[in-house]
Design an enzyme around this catalytic site. Structure first.
Site, PDB file in Angstrom:
ATOM      1  N   SER A 108       0.831  -1.210   0.000  1.00  0.00           N
ATOM      2  CA  SER A 108       0.000   0.000   0.000  1.00  0.00           C
ATOM      3  C   SER A 108       0.864   1.258   0.000  1.00  0.00           C
ATOM      4  CB  SER A 108      -0.883  -0.006   1.251  1.00  0.00           C
ATOM      5  OG  SER A 108      -1.465   1.266   1.451  1.00  0.00           O
ATOM      6  N   GLN A 130       0.756  -0.369  -4.770  1.00  0.00           N
ATOM      7  CA  GLN A 130      -0.558   0.277  -4.885  1.00  0.00           C
ATOM      8  C   GLN A 130      -0.391   1.790  -4.793  1.00  0.00           C
ATOM      9  OE1 GLN A 130      -2.332   1.542  -1.725  1.00  0.00           O
ATOM     10  NE2 GLN A 130      -3.661   2.616  -3.154  1.00  0.00           N
ATOM     11  N   TYR A 132      -1.941   5.589  -4.416  1.00  0.00           N
ATOM     12  CA  TYR A 132      -2.928   6.640  -4.178  1.00  0.00           C
ATOM     13  C   TYR A 132      -2.272   7.907  -4.694  1.00  0.00           C
ATOM     14  CZ  TYR A 132      -5.904   4.071  -0.815  1.00  0.00           C
ATOM     15  OH  TYR A 132      -6.766   3.211  -0.207  1.00  0.00           O
ATOM     16  N   THR A 158      -5.517   2.756  -7.168  1.00  0.00           N
ATOM     17  CA  THR A 158      -6.807   2.578  -6.478  1.00  0.00           C
ATOM     18  C   THR A 158      -7.712   3.761  -6.788  1.00  0.00           C
ATOM     19  OG1 THR A 158      -5.802   1.250  -4.760  1.00  0.00           O
ATOM     20  CG2 THR A 158      -7.889   2.304  -4.207  1.00  0.00           C
ATOM     21  N   ARG A 167     -16.672   5.225   8.068  1.00  0.00           N
ATOM     22  CA  ARG A 167     -16.351   4.037   8.879  1.00  0.00           C
ATOM     23  C   ARG A 167     -16.672   4.325  10.336  1.00  0.00           C
ATOM     24  NH1 ARG A 167     -10.657   3.188   5.777  1.00  0.00           N
ATOM     25  NH2 ARG A 167     -11.533   3.278   3.673  1.00  0.00           N
ATOM     26  N   LYS A 228      -7.608  -0.557  -9.616  1.00  0.00           N
ATOM     27  CA  LYS A 228      -8.216  -1.298  -8.504  1.00  0.00           C
ATOM     28  C   LYS A 228      -9.423  -0.521  -7.988  1.00  0.00           C
ATOM     29  CE  LYS A 228      -7.208  -3.131  -3.902  1.00  0.00           C
ATOM     30  NZ  LYS A 228      -7.886  -2.187  -3.012  1.00  0.00           N
ATOM     31  N   SER A 250     -13.373  -4.462  -7.288  1.00  0.00           N
ATOM     32  CA  SER A 250     -13.196  -4.326  -5.842  1.00  0.00           C
ATOM     33  C   SER A 250     -14.067  -3.197  -5.327  1.00  0.00           C
ATOM     34  CB  SER A 250     -11.717  -3.991  -5.551  1.00  0.00           C
ATOM     35  OG  SER A 250     -11.518  -3.696  -4.184  1.00  0.00           O
ATOM     36  N   HIS A 252     -13.189  -2.202  -2.174  1.00  0.00           N
ATOM     37  CA  HIS A 252     -12.310  -1.832  -1.058  1.00  0.00           C
ATOM     38  C   HIS A 252     -12.711  -2.588   0.217  1.00  0.00           C
ATOM     39  CE1 HIS A 252      -9.313   1.593  -0.665  1.00  0.00           C
ATOM     40  NE2 HIS A 252      -9.302   1.126   0.559  1.00  0.00           N
ATOM     41  N   ARG A 255     -15.397  -0.908   2.467  1.00  0.00           N
ATOM     42  CA  ARG A 255     -14.981   0.212   3.326  1.00  0.00           C
ATOM     43  C   ARG A 255     -15.268   1.571   2.719  1.00  0.00           C
ATOM     44  NH1 ARG A 255     -11.254  -1.637   6.971  1.00  0.00           N
ATOM     45  NH2 ARG A 255      -9.770   0.089   6.968  1.00  0.00           N
ATOM     46  N   GLY A 306      -7.436  -9.450   1.346  1.00  0.00           N
ATOM     47  CA  GLY A 306      -6.998  -8.392   2.252  1.00  0.00           C
ATOM     48  C   GLY A 306      -6.999  -8.883   3.687  1.00  0.00           C
TER      49      GLY A 306
HETATM   50  C1  LIG Z   1      -7.557  -2.545   7.023  1.00  0.00           C
HETATM   51  C2  LIG Z   1      -7.595  -2.389   5.540  1.00  0.00           C
HETATM   52  C3  LIG Z   1      -6.759  -1.459   4.937  1.00  0.00           C
HETATM   53  C4  LIG Z   1      -6.774  -1.321   3.546  1.00  0.00           C
HETATM   54  N1  LIG Z   1      -5.896  -0.461   2.956  1.00  0.00           N
HETATM   55  C5  LIG Z   1      -5.898  -0.337   1.612  1.00  0.00           C
HETATM   56  C6  LIG Z   1      -4.966   0.531   0.978  1.00  0.00           C
HETATM   57  O1  LIG Z   1      -4.136   1.148   1.617  1.00  0.00           O
HETATM   58  N2  LIG Z   1      -5.034   0.630  -0.369  1.00  0.00           N
HETATM   59  C7  LIG Z   1      -5.951  -0.062  -1.127  1.00  0.00           C
HETATM   60  O2  LIG Z   1      -5.974   0.063  -2.346  1.00  0.00           O
HETATM   61  N3  LIG Z   1      -6.811  -0.912  -0.534  1.00  0.00           N
HETATM   62  C8  LIG Z   1      -6.811  -1.059   0.797  1.00  0.00           C
HETATM   63  N4  LIG Z   1      -7.680  -1.936   1.386  1.00  0.00           N
HETATM   64  C9  LIG Z   1      -8.585  -2.740   0.546  1.00  0.00           C
HETATM   65  C10 LIG Z   1      -7.920  -4.067   0.173  1.00  0.00           C
HETATM   66  O3  LIG Z   1      -6.873  -3.877  -0.740  1.00  0.00           O
HETATM   67  C11 LIG Z   1      -8.932  -5.035  -0.471  1.00  0.00           C
HETATM   68  O4  LIG Z   1      -9.570  -4.398  -1.546  1.00  0.00           O
HETATM   69  C12 LIG Z   1      -9.965  -5.571   0.507  1.00  0.00           C
HETATM   70  O5  LIG Z   1      -9.397  -5.779   1.770  1.00  0.00           O
HETATM   71  C13 LIG Z   1     -10.558  -6.877  -0.010  1.00  0.00           C
HETATM   72  O6  LIG Z   1     -11.515  -7.359   0.854  1.00  0.00           O
HETATM   73  P1  LIG Z   1     -11.239  -8.507   1.961  1.00  0.00           P
HETATM   74  O7  LIG Z   1     -10.605  -7.798   3.121  1.00  0.00           O
HETATM   75  O8  LIG Z   1     -12.605  -9.011   2.263  1.00  0.00           O
HETATM   76  O9  LIG Z   1     -10.328  -9.534   1.330  1.00  0.00           O
HETATM   77  C14 LIG Z   1      -7.667  -2.098   2.771  1.00  0.00           C
HETATM   78  C15 LIG Z   1      -8.483  -3.044   3.394  1.00  0.00           C
HETATM   79  C16 LIG Z   1      -8.454  -3.203   4.755  1.00  0.00           C
HETATM   80  C17 LIG Z   1      -9.318  -4.252   5.384  1.00  0.00           C
END
Ligand SMILES: Cc1cc2nc3c(=O)[nH]c(=O)nc-3n(C[C@H](O)[C@H](O)[C@H](O)COP(=O)(O)O)c2cc1C
Length: 363
Positions: A108, A130, A132, A158, A167, A228, A250, A252, A255, A306
């Site tokens: 990330s 990744q 941003y 992303t 959240r 993404k 995705s 995310h 979230r 994730g």
């Molecule tokens: C705690 C947390 C932090 C995350 N941080 C990022 C991030 O910094 N950049 C990003 O593109 N996605 C981030 N994600 C999304 C993940 O890359 C991914 O899309 C997601 O976790 C997939 O779902 P899953 O947790 O059910 O596998 C984050 C997800 C979580 C749970």
């Protein structure tokens, strides 16, 4: 004595027991009413696999190729922020775990280790970075340059997070980045990262980002660029026109925008839209090897996980993350044997059906 964890859910329970309320809410939580967070997982239970029999499965392999990189299984580690808060092994431990599992780790932008440190932790292993795009483009450029210089073989831009989703678990716990946890990109942008909230981090992101900026990123990048956070066939089609190498369907991990569809339900329209012009990956809600098979059957080249890898890291550091990835690989392998699919490429649309009638019991 706690029994040895044998699946992702076991690791989730251990992680939940060990983490403090603030970090746990940050990692586990989703946006709004968390409908999408739940749906991502529940939607897999509405799919059923359709095994074929009398297929020679004496020589089964889970190995596959994504964007030209060979990996041991169609499971990649998703970018997850703030990993040192889960365990001191942090992103370097995760990178070693992914390397041992033979797969790609995606780092990330808002990690707690630099691209260089993570590369040095697992030399020679495949890794993606990744992106941003910050308002301060200089910070983003420096991060991307460092990643390229350190051998990251793809950039994943992303695109579903111009602001942080709502959240509410974080609001309730008053979550902010704890003392002694540094996010180098955030520190480069604002001088510190301690005490910053997730909302504060996302305020650094450039909300004016558009397809034009993607063109620039692609033309400046010596490595392939993935998008993404694509959630519609329309955007998947536009992504093809812009020369993107792959998309990750995705939301995310539930979230960002709540009440969007589960990603596995969006996968077919995205696969159809791209018509083989780029590789389609999916993430969100994958907790079992059988979920991976459903995603492959619906046209994904591979999936990203994730929270599963994160729960492993939180529970037992690098060894836990490695074990979670091993569990998923062995579940995919067993699933392929029982499905009659000797390799990931042989899993096809006829291997899955969407259940009709009463909703699945575990929805
Ligand atoms: C705690 C947390 C932090 C995350 N941080 C990022 C991030 O910094 N950049 C990003 O593109 N996605 C981030 N994600 C999304 C993940 O890359 C991914 O899309 C997601 O976790 C997939 O779902 P899953 O947790 O059910 O596998 C984050 C997800 C979580 C749970």
């Amino acid at each position: 004595m706690t029994p040895e964890p044998v699946n992702v859910a076991d690791y989730e329970r251990i992680a939940a027991d060990q983490l403090e309320d603030g970090p746990l809410g940050y990692y586990a939580g989703g946006a709004g009413d968390e409908r999408t967070l739940r749906e991502n997982v529940a939607a897999y239970a509405r799919h059923a696999l359709r095994p074929r029999v009398l297929v020679d499965v004496s020589d089964v392999s889970t190995a596959t190729t994504v964007l030209g990189t060979e990996i041991s299984m169609p499971v990649i580690v998703a970018p997850v922020a703030l990993q040192k808060m889960a365990h001191p092994d942090g992103e370097c431990g995760m990178a070693r775990a992914a390397a041992d599992a033979g797969t790609i780790m995606t780092l990330s932008t808002i990690a707690t280790a630099t691209p260089r440190e993570v590369a040095a932790a697992a030399p020679g292993a495949p890794r993606w970075f990744q992106v941003y795009v910050f308002k301060d483009r200089g910070v983003t450029r420096a991060m991307v340059d460092e990643a390229i210089d350190c051998g990251y073989t793809a950039l994943a831009l992303t695109v579903d997070a111009p602001r942080a989703g709502r959240r509410e678990r974080d609001f309730r716990t008053g979550f902010a980045v704890p003392e002694n946890i540094d996010m180098p990109a955030v520190t480069a942008a604002v001088g510190h990262s301690e005490g910053i909230t997730p909302q504060g981090v996302f305020e650094l992101i450039d909300t004016s980002l558009s397809w034009k900026d993607l063109d620039q990123l692609i033309s400046d990048s010596p490595v392939p660029v993935l998008l993404k956070g694509v959630q519609t066939g329309e955007d998947a089609r536009i992504a093809c026109e812009h020369g993107v190498a792959g998309i990750v369907v995705s939301n995310h991990g539930g979230r960002q925008l709540d009440t969007v569809q589960a990603t596995i339900d969006l996968l077919p329209e995205c696969v159809e839209a791209v018509h083989g012009r780029l590789e389609v990956l999916v993430d969100g809600g994958i907790r079992r090897g059988t979920d991976v098979l459903v995603a492959l059957a619906l046209g994904a080249k591979a999936v990203l996980v994730g929270r599963p890898a994160l729960w492993g890291l939180a529970a037992r550091g690098e060894a836990g993350a490695r074990h979670v990835l091993e569990i998923l690989r062995s579940e995919v392998e067993l699933g392929q044997v029982l499905l009659g699919a000797p390799d990931p490429g042989s899993v096809n649309r006829a291997h899955v059906t969407v259940k009709t009638g009463p909703r699945a019991a575990d929805d």
